[in-house]
Design a protein around this motif. Structure first.
Motif, mmCIF file in Angstrom:
data_model
loop_
_atom_site.group_PDB
_atom_site.id
_atom_site.type_symbol
_atom_site.label_atom_id
_atom_site.label_comp_id
_atom_site.label_asym_id
_atom_site.label_seq_id
_atom_site.Cartn_x
_atom_site.Cartn_y
_atom_site.Cartn_z
ATOM 1 N N TYR A 36 -8.148 -7.166 1.249
ATOM 2 C CA TYR A 36 -9.356 -6.409 1.570
ATOM 3 C C TYR A 36 -9.681 -5.373 0.498
ATOM 4 O O TYR A 36 -10.728 -4.752 0.535
ATOM 5 N N SER A 37 -8.786 -5.154 -0.456
ATOM 6 C CA SER A 37 -9.053 -4.199 -1.533
ATOM 7 C C SER A 37 -10.190 -4.725 -2.389
ATOM 8 O O SER A 37 -10.227 -5.916 -2.712
ATOM 9 N N GLY A 38 -11.053 -3.842 -2.770
ATOM 10 C CA GLY A 38 -12.134 -4.233 -3.660
ATOM 11 C C GLY A 38 -11.615 -4.473 -5.065
ATOM 12 O O GLY A 38 -10.473 -4.153 -5.403
ATOM 13 N N SER A 39 -12.432 -5.004 -5.904
ATOM 14 C CA SER A 39 -12.020 -5.276 -7.282
ATOM 15 C C SER A 39 -11.848 -3.996 -8.085
ATOM 16 O O SER A 39 -11.181 -3.979 -9.113
ATOM 17 N N GLU A 40 -12.461 -2.906 -7.624
ATOM 18 C CA GLU A 40 -12.338 -1.635 -8.340
ATOM 19 C C GLU A 40 -10.971 -1.000 -8.111
ATOM 20 O O GLU A 40 -10.456 -0.301 -8.969
ATOM 21 N N GLY A 41 -10.378 -1.204 -6.948
ATOM 22 C CA GLY A 41 -9.024 -0.751 -6.669
ATOM 23 C C GLY A 41 -8.808 0.742 -6.778
ATOM 24 O O GLY A 41 -7.739 1.186 -7.166
ATOM 25 N N ASP A 42 -9.817 1.551 -6.419
ATOM 26 C CA ASP A 42 -9.692 2.981 -6.637
ATOM 27 C C ASP A 42 -9.105 3.751 -5.455
ATOM 28 O O ASP A 42 -8.787 4.917 -5.579
ATOM 29 N N SER A 43 -8.925 3.127 -4.317
ATOM 30 C CA SER A 43 -8.394 3.841 -3.148
ATOM 31 C C SER A 43 -7.418 2.958 -2.385
ATOM 32 O O SER A 43 -7.590 2.694 -1.201
ATOM 33 N N CYS A 44 -6.421 2.495 -3.058
ATOM 34 C CA CYS A 44 -5.523 1.525 -2.439
ATOM 35 C C CYS A 44 -4.072 1.974 -2.505
ATOM 36 O O CYS A 44 -3.691 2.798 -3.325
ATOM 37 N N ILE A 45 -3.317 1.372 -1.629
ATOM 38 C CA ILE A 45 -1.873 1.464 -1.749
ATOM 39 C C ILE A 45 -1.374 0.077 -2.122
ATOM 40 O O ILE A 45 -2.081 -0.918 -1.939
ATOM 41 N N GLU A 46 -0.196 0.034 -2.645
ATOM 42 C CA GLU A 46 0.469 -1.230 -2.913
ATOM 43 C C GLU A 46 1.735 -1.250 -2.073
ATOM 44 O O GLU A 46 2.334 -0.210 -1.823
ATOM 45 N N VAL A 47 2.117 -2.434 -1.644
ATOM 46 C CA VAL A 47 3.347 -2.581 -0.881
ATOM 47 C C VAL A 47 4.216 -3.649 -1.528
ATOM 48 O O VAL A 47 3.722 -4.522 -2.238
ATOM 49 N N ALA A 48 5.506 -3.510 -1.298
ATOM 50 C CA ALA A 48 6.470 -4.502 -1.751
ATOM 51 C C ALA A 48 7.490 -4.653 -0.629
ATOM 52 O O ALA A 48 8.077 -3.677 -0.177
ATOM 53 N N ILE A 49 7.665 -5.871 -0.190
ATOM 54 C CA ILE A 49 8.586 -6.127 0.909
ATOM 55 C C ILE A 49 9.947 -6.469 0.333
ATOM 56 O O ILE A 49 10.079 -7.352 -0.514
ATOM 57 N N ALA A 50 10.950 -5.728 0.777
ATOM 58 C CA ALA A 50 12.314 -5.923 0.301
ATOM 59 C C ALA A 50 13.258 -5.973 1.491
ATOM 60 O O ALA A 50 12.873 -5.663 2.619
ATOM 61 N N GLU A 51 14.476 -6.347 1.230
ATOM 62 C CA GLU A 51 15.471 -6.453 2.295
ATOM 63 C C GLU A 51 15.668 -5.127 3.028
ATOM 64 O O GLU A 51 15.777 -5.093 4.252
ATOM 65 N N GLN A 52 15.696 -4.020 2.299
ATOM 66 C CA GLN A 52 15.955 -2.714 2.915
ATOM 67 C C GLN A 52 14.734 -2.102 3.583
ATOM 68 O O GLN A 52 14.852 -1.105 4.269
ATOM 69 N N GLY A 53 13.545 -2.662 3.384
ATOM 70 C CA GLY A 53 12.354 -2.150 4.025
ATOM 71 C C GLY A 53 11.105 -2.460 3.224
ATOM 72 O O GLY A 53 11.139 -3.227 2.271
ATOM 73 N N VAL A 54 10.005 -1.841 3.626
ATOM 74 C CA VAL A 54 8.723 -2.036 2.949
ATOM 75 C C VAL A 54 8.451 -0.805 2.094
ATOM 76 O O VAL A 54 8.395 0.316 2.587
ATOM 77 N N HIS A 55 8.314 -1.026 0.799
ATOM 78 C CA HIS A 55 8.036 0.053 -0.151
ATOM 79 C C HIS A 55 6.531 0.253 -0.228
ATOM 80 O O HIS A 55 5.773 -0.721 -0.239
ATOM 81 N N VAL A 56 6.104 1.481 -0.309
ATOM 82 C CA VAL A 56 4.676 1.817 -0.348
ATOM 83 C C VAL A 56 4.448 2.791 -1.505
ATOM 84 O O VAL A 56 5.218 3.740 -1.674
ATOM 85 N N ARG A 57 3.401 2.548 -2.311
ATOM 86 C CA ARG A 57 3.081 3.464 -3.405
ATOM 87 C C ARG A 57 1.576 3.531 -3.616
ATOM 88 O O ARG A 57 0.813 2.686 -3.153
ATOM 89 N N ASP A 58 1.158 4.537 -4.351
ATOM 90 C CA ASP A 58 -0.247 4.754 -4.707
ATOM 91 C C ASP A 58 -0.595 3.836 -5.869
ATOM 92 O O ASP A 58 0.028 3.909 -6.929
ATOM 93 N N SER A 59 -1.602 2.997 -5.698
ATOM 94 C CA SER A 59 -1.965 2.056 -6.763
ATOM 95 C C SER A 59 -2.634 2.736 -7.947
ATOM 96 O O SER A 59 -2.675 2.178 -9.041
ATOM 97 N N LYS A 60 -3.163 3.947 -7.741
ATOM 98 C CA LYS A 60 -3.835 4.644 -8.844
ATOM 99 C C LYS A 60 -2.840 5.267 -9.812
ATOM 100 O O LYS A 60 -3.154 5.475 -10.976
#
Length: 63
Positions: free
Chosen positions: A15-39
């Motif tokens: 659902y993120s737009g192509s501009e990507g200016d207000s997004c988070i990124e996630v990465a799923i790992a064994e120990q949990g779900v990592h979340v960071r600021d895409s900007k």
């Protein structure tokens, strides 16, 4: 928990737009779900337990 986050497979929502200016990124790992600021991926990420992430996603999809 921030160590090892560069080796993770990060992604944004389809659902993120192509501009990507207000997004988070996630990465799923064994120990949990990592979340960071895409900007600014140099900022520390945080980790959420998988069960809590599932509850959060369920809540968001229902509202």
């Amino acid at each position: 928990m921030n160590s090892g986050t560069t080796e993770l497979a990060w992604f944004k929502s389809s659902y993120s737009g192509s501009e990507g200016d207000s997004c988070i990124e996630v990465a799923i790992a064994e120990q949990g779900v990592h979340v960071r600021d895409s900007k600014d991926v140099t900022l520390p990420a945080f980790v959420v337990a998988r069960a809590e992430w599932t509850s959060f996603m369920r809540f968001v999809s229902e509202h």
